[in-house]
Design an enzyme around this catalytic site. Sequence first.
Site, PDB file in Angstrom:
ATOM      1  N   ASN A 307       0.855  -1.197   0.000  1.00 55.91           N
ATOM      2  CA  ASN A 307       0.000   0.000   0.000  1.00 55.91           C
ATOM      3  C   ASN A 307       0.889   1.245   0.000  1.00 55.91           C
ATOM      4  OD1 ASN A 307      -2.241   1.612   0.073  1.00 55.91           O
ATOM      5  ND2 ASN A 307      -3.035   0.853   2.015  1.00 55.91           N
ATOM      6  N   HIS A 338      -6.434   2.647  11.714  1.00 56.09           N
ATOM      7  CA  HIS A 338      -7.214   1.499  11.238  1.00 56.09           C
ATOM      8  C   HIS A 338      -8.388   1.158  12.153  1.00 56.09           C
ATOM      9  CE1 HIS A 338      -3.858   0.677   8.451  1.00 56.09           C
ATOM     10  NE2 HIS A 338      -4.732  -0.042   7.789  1.00 56.09           N
TER      11      HIS A 338
END
Length: 435
Positions: A307, A338
């Site tokens: 990512n 997250h």
Amino acid sequence: MDWLQLFFLHPVSLYQGAAFPFALLFNYLCTMDSFSTPARYLFLLAGGGALAWAAMGSFAVLVLIPALCAGVLISSLGPRDAHRWAFFFQMSWQTLCHLGLHYTEYYLQERPSMRFCITLSSLMLLTQRVTSLSLDLCEGKVKAEARGIRGRSSVLEHLWKTLPYFSYLLFFPALLGGSLCSFQRFQARVQGSSSLGPRCSVWALTRMGLQILGLECLKVVLRKVVGAGAGLTDCRQLQCIRVMWSTAELFKLTYYSCWILDDALLHAAGFGPEFGQSPAREGYVPDADIWTLETTHRISLFTRKWNQSTAGWLRRLIFQHGRAWPLLQTFAFSAWWHGLHPGQVFGFLCWALMVEADYLIHTFANLSIRSWPMQLLYRTVTWAHTQLIIAYIMLAVEVRSLSSLWLLCNSYNSVFPMVYCILLFLLAKRKHKLT
């Protein structure tokens, strides 16, 4: 198998696919002189609002409100204050939304609404754009459009000047996914000359489509393999290693497929690299570097390439400003960003230790191993070990229940990160003695 399921196994992918015609339409309209720059900003903003409502329903207000507040803060305060307050507000809002998810999953023991999960994902991406823009202003990379409402400036004039900010925060090609696009790049693309012609390559889109098709086919095969065997709850001893690796590969294939689809949408709208130009040279960072991720024998390199745009954002936002233990701070913030699920806290802290161990192990190996047969053996062993550690971390981050996390920790799979922890302790002690 239904072809629709083959292509759109992830719920967000369905909405990303539906946005493709509008991305191509925007790209085509940009070739017309009559399609002015303000009209381009409004098209992207209106498309973002429509896509948010279609994908999230009434939960869309959870994305629209912080986007509006962030735009007001950034346009009204000085660069340093704007960054500080935008960061604080955005992370506070996002944390409250994640706490709502925790309440649903852990207290009510209910499956959360898919629309709410899509909203949280979009909110996390919005946090990236808000903080990236505020950092650009703070560092002087972007010139402020306006600062408050002064003198004869009306509210409407002020909003018109800040239209690029609101359009950037909510533009539809990046609303639900995609690599982080900087405000400079966004502005350059929107304000680009119409004489340049369409800014996407049919060959590039075809190549991405074939990649997605291949990945989805691999997912179908791997899902049958995973479904036919034992799971993490009923595997036995060394069998758990195979279960962990195959399940993690299924997760990775899903991520690769979604990232390529997201990048294809950005490319279709004209926000990808120019034809024939290197993406890195243009400041465009695609999220999926599959070859490096699957072949590297270094956890640190995997971390930088996984990512990629998010990794770069975390490095810029946290790591480069961390005075003490910047690596640990970065992974701790990543766990916060997250959602702070138990598996995410454990997984990201474990990941930080593995990266630290990776630096010491490979530094020591480069000084100690000379012959090429031993180097080949070393690379092979560390490649396998890296893939298994990443699989362990990925399962820890993805599991939602404490019972599943406990099963993972009690399995033979914990041997792999434990080996790196022991080597970290021994090599750190040796380094301390030498200094």
